[in-house]
Design a protein around this motif. Sequence first.
Motif, PDB file in Angstrom:
ATOM      1  N   VAL A  41       0.848  -1.187   0.000  1.00 35.70           N
ATOM      2  CA  VAL A  41       0.000   0.000   0.000  1.00 35.70           C
ATOM      3  C   VAL A  41       0.889   1.244   0.000  1.00 35.70           C
ATOM      4  O   VAL A  41       1.924   1.284   0.662  1.00 35.70           O
ATOM      5  CB  VAL A  41      -0.920   0.014   1.244  1.00 35.70           C
ATOM      6  CG1 VAL A  41      -1.749   1.289   1.280  1.00 35.70           C
ATOM      7  CG2 VAL A  41      -1.822  -1.219   1.241  1.00 35.70           C
ATOM      8  N   GLY A  42       0.490   2.256  -0.763  1.00 39.94           N
ATOM      9  CA  GLY A  42       1.215   3.518  -0.775  1.00 39.94           C
ATOM     10  C   GLY A  42       2.179   3.671  -1.936  1.00 39.94           C
ATOM     11  O   GLY A  42       2.818   4.714  -2.065  1.00 39.94           O
ATOM     12  N   TRP A 209       9.358   7.857   3.252  1.00 36.01           N
ATOM     13  CA  TRP A 209      10.728   7.369   3.419  1.00 36.01           C
ATOM     14  C   TRP A 209      11.427   7.135   2.088  1.00 36.01           C
ATOM     15  O   TRP A 209      12.347   6.320   1.989  1.00 36.01           O
ATOM     16  CB  TRP A 209      10.772   6.092   4.271  1.00 36.01           C
ATOM     17  CG  TRP A 209      10.240   6.284   5.649  1.00 36.01           C
ATOM     18  CD1 TRP A 209       9.021   5.919   6.120  1.00 36.01           C
ATOM     19  CD2 TRP A 209      10.912   6.931   6.741  1.00 36.01           C
ATOM     20  NE1 TRP A 209       8.871   6.285   7.440  1.00 36.01           N
ATOM     21  CE2 TRP A 209      10.030   6.918   7.848  1.00 36.01           C
ATOM     22  CE3 TRP A 209      12.168   7.522   6.895  1.00 36.01           C
ATOM     23  CZ2 TRP A 209      10.371   7.459   9.084  1.00 36.01           C
ATOM     24  CZ3 TRP A 209      12.504   8.064   8.122  1.00 36.01           C
ATOM     25  CH2 TRP A 209      11.605   8.023   9.200  1.00 36.01           C
ATOM     26  N   SER A 210      11.000   7.871   1.081  1.00 36.07           N
ATOM     27  CA  SER A 210      11.689   7.825  -0.201  1.00 36.07           C
ATOM     28  C   SER A 210      12.597   9.036  -0.325  1.00 36.07           C
ATOM     29  O   SER A 210      12.218  10.148   0.047  1.00 36.07           O
ATOM     30  CB  SER A 210      10.695   7.825  -1.371  1.00 36.07           C
ATOM     31  OG  SER A 210       9.935   6.638  -1.391  1.00 36.07           O
ATOM     32  N   MET A 211      13.792   8.825  -0.855  1.00 41.01           N
ATOM     33  CA  MET A 211      14.703   9.918  -1.190  1.00 41.01           C
ATOM     34  C   MET A 211      14.797   9.941  -2.710  1.00 41.01           C
ATOM     35  O   MET A 211      15.596   9.231  -3.313  1.00 41.01           O
ATOM     36  CB  MET A 211      16.078   9.695  -0.560  1.00 41.01           C
ATOM     37  CG  MET A 211      17.054  10.851  -0.802  1.00 41.01           C
ATOM     38  SD  MET A 211      18.693  10.542  -0.067  1.00 41.01           S
ATOM     39  CE  MET A 211      18.272  10.609   1.686  1.00 41.01           C
ATOM     40  N   LEU A 216      14.283   4.105   1.024  1.00 42.45           N
ATOM     41  CA  LEU A 216      15.273   3.876   2.079  1.00 42.45           C
ATOM     42  C   LEU A 216      15.040   2.610   2.906  1.00 42.45           C
ATOM     43  O   LEU A 216      16.013   1.923   3.248  1.00 42.45           O
ATOM     44  CB  LEU A 216      15.335   5.105   2.989  1.00 42.45           C
ATOM     45  CG  LEU A 216      15.823   6.400   2.313  1.00 42.45           C
ATOM     46  CD1 LEU A 216      15.798   7.557   3.299  1.00 42.45           C
ATOM     47  CD2 LEU A 216      17.218   6.210   1.736  1.00 42.45           C
ATOM     48  N   PRO A 217      13.792   2.252   3.308  1.00 43.43           N
ATOM     49  CA  PRO A 217      13.622   1.022   4.101  1.00 43.43           C
ATOM     50  C   PRO A 217      14.165  -0.220   3.396  1.00 43.43           C
ATOM     51  O   PRO A 217      14.798  -1.070   4.028  1.00 43.43           O
ATOM     52  CB  PRO A 217      12.108   0.938   4.294  1.00 43.43           C
ATOM     53  CG  PRO A 217      11.657   2.364   4.252  1.00 43.43           C
ATOM     54  CD  PRO A 217      12.524   3.009   3.216  1.00 43.43           C
ATOM     55  N   ALA A 218      13.921  -0.341   2.095  1.00 43.44           N
ATOM     56  CA  ALA A 218      14.459  -1.495   1.363  1.00 43.44           C
ATOM     57  C   ALA A 218      15.981  -1.437   1.312  1.00 43.44           C
ATOM     58  O   ALA A 218      16.661  -2.450   1.487  1.00 43.44           O
ATOM     59  CB  ALA A 218      13.880  -1.523  -0.054  1.00 43.44           C
ATOM     60  N   LEU A 219      16.528  -0.257   1.107  1.00 48.03           N
ATOM     61  CA  LEU A 219      17.978  -0.080   1.029  1.00 48.03           C
ATOM     62  C   LEU A 219      18.648  -0.485   2.333  1.00 48.03           C
ATOM     63  O   LEU A 219      19.658  -1.204   2.342  1.00 48.03           O
ATOM     64  CB  LEU A 219      18.304   1.378   0.697  1.00 48.03           C
ATOM     65  CG  LEU A 219      19.786   1.742   0.571  1.00 48.03           C
ATOM     66  CD1 LEU A 219      20.396   1.075  -0.651  1.00 48.03           C
ATOM     67  CD2 LEU A 219      19.956   3.261   0.498  1.00 48.03           C
TER      68      LEU A 219
END
Length: 272
Positions: A41-42, A209-211, A216-219
């Motif tokens: 989601v999102g 939480w995307s740059m 970023l969470p996956a990274l």
Amino acid sequence: MSWWLAYIGLGLFAGFFAGLLGIGGGLVMVPALAMMFAAQVGFSTGEVLHLALGTSIATILFTSISSLRSHHQHGAVLWKVVIQITPGILLGTLLGTLFASRVPAKPLALFFTAFVCLVAVQMILNLKPKASRDLPGAIGVFAVGSGIGAVSALVAIGGGSLTVPFLTWCNVRVQNAIGTSAAIGFPIAVGGTLGYIYNGWGHADLPAWSMGFVYLPALVWMVPASMLIAPLGAKLAHRLPVATLKRIFACVLIALAAKMLWNFFPEPDSFT
């Protein structure tokens, strides 16, 4: 589903085969991440592939460092070639990310799948160019670097599948070609990461939480896992039947890319 576990699993899988077969993990990470993002989601359908590309190449930014150090310690890096090709690499990756960020997801998925299939066929048939010439001059190396950087940014790879064949074709020893390719993977990742961050900055459809186009969470979860397992893959490369594993891995690549493509074209009439 605990997505952080999926990210760790993907990092382990990609890192293991990166160490075992000497390839970047982007070919695995991009289709897998695209499917993971699409299931959450999102995430906007139109941006999941751009996020997968950006996050994958950002992961390579970290994992390439350990590979570079290892090959440098063995004296396998031709630093003169790295210095000559890096400006072209940086220009190519920046242009590649600019182009990728403006291409809709479906055509980009088609290009990625075609490239994956090309690499997979090369692995299955074990195709290698015959050495036939010397390295070109500085301008030629710059031009080749620009092309390698652009394609690498478009499909989020470290460039090894392009750099190694080019260097061996130019009569560079295979060991030096692999080591130099590992070093070249770092500027590819730098330029690609900066490009995907910049070109994705401020997009309204990106998840929290995307740059830019880097999630970023996956990274954060993939990087430690891939860096931890890659040395094990490298050690096993001398004990396992790598030629057979390459063919199996190639089939996995084709299956992942085909599944990703199917997600973008779920209906038969989607091509019209």
